[in-house]
Design an enzyme around this catalytic site. Sequence first.
Site, PDB file in Angstrom:
ATOM      1  N   HIS A   2      51.190  83.881   3.436  1.00  0.00           N
ATOM      2  CA  HIS A   2      51.841  82.676   3.929  1.00  0.00           C
ATOM      3  C   HIS A   2      50.855  81.607   4.394  1.00  0.00           C
ATOM      4  O   HIS A   2      50.997  80.428   4.060  1.00  0.00           O
ATOM      5  CB  HIS A   2      52.807  82.997   5.073  1.00  0.00           C
ATOM      6  N   GLU A   9      49.246  87.316  10.251  1.00  0.00           N
ATOM      7  CA  GLU A   9      48.272  87.022   9.203  1.00  0.00           C
ATOM      8  C   GLU A   9      46.963  86.500   9.778  1.00  0.00           C
ATOM      9  O   GLU A   9      45.890  86.767   9.233  1.00  0.00           O
ATOM     10  CB  GLU A   9      48.887  86.075   8.183  1.00  0.00           C
ATOM     11  N   ARG A  13      73.084  73.867  24.609  1.00  0.00           N
ATOM     12  CA  ARG A  13      73.425  72.514  24.167  1.00  0.00           C
ATOM     13  C   ARG A  13      74.660  72.571  23.271  1.00  0.00           C
ATOM     14  O   ARG A  13      74.872  73.563  22.566  1.00  0.00           O
ATOM     15  CB  ARG A  13      72.267  71.886  23.389  1.00  0.00           C
ATOM     16  N   ARG A  70      66.226  69.842  32.036  1.00  0.00           N
ATOM     17  CA  ARG A  70      67.630  70.178  31.853  1.00  0.00           C
ATOM     18  C   ARG A  70      68.408  70.085  33.157  1.00  0.00           C
ATOM     19  O   ARG A  70      69.628  70.062  33.150  1.00  0.00           O
ATOM     20  CB  ARG A  70      67.742  71.600  31.274  1.00  0.00           C
TER      21      ARG A  70
END
Length: 273
Positions: free
Chosen positions: A15, A85, A173, A227
């Site tokens: 990847h 990785e 949310r 928040r």
Amino acid sequence: MPGDSEDPNDEVQYHVELSEGDVASSVLLPGNPERLDKITPLWDDHEEVAYHREYRTATGTYDGTPISVTSTGIGSPSAAIAVEELARVGADTFVRVGSCGALQAEMEPGDLVITRGAVRQEGTSDEYVREDYPAVASHEVVAALVAAAERLGHDYHVGLTMSSDSFYAGQGRPGFDGFEAAGSDDLVQELKDANVANVEMEAAAICTIANVYGLRAGAVCSVFANRETGEFLTEGETTAAETASLAVDLLAKMDEKKAEAGVDEWHAGLSLD
């Protein structure tokens, strides 16, 4: 194993498209590939060594210390791939550099939150280890990040982070068309009451996987939203980046002190000067 199946232990990782020698032992992990353009100018020098999918990597030096950065994309599944990785090509220290939502009223947009441990509300780490296994940041990484923030004069908080797999429903949310997940009304308050400092999407998995493999990890995030107060301001990306970069330099000094003293763990008595 089928002959045409990808081998995660191949020389070039599947990847991230990196090989041994492409990265330093310490790697910063932002989510957004574009954040590399805000991180690498803080270094002495750098070279982009790979860019595949969401994984963009550069390697250079910061005050003479080797350092790398790999973007992970959004969320714990892709962050876990990066840690897997990168570890295979020689990295042993990971510092998430990101943004977050603060849960405590005194935390202002632009402040930093340094993770000492995380609530594993993401699902990726469950694939590695039992659910009651703690997501704990390396004490050395936490100490280096605190020292870096102090030296740079940045406002910071140290505390517990909640990592979610969802930006919307999983963080309380509303979803599309006003949808509200079960328990979303109470989620933020419950976390706040439990003295959780912030919410984001990767730290728990990164810290858990690093601990499973005996590696070092931690996280520093800039507060974009509070928040509790409703404030929102995209500030502090560079603040988090320079704090993490200096922390890598301080971690290298910690490792030198440990080697000189013949010990395995850095402690305050060894100093950093």
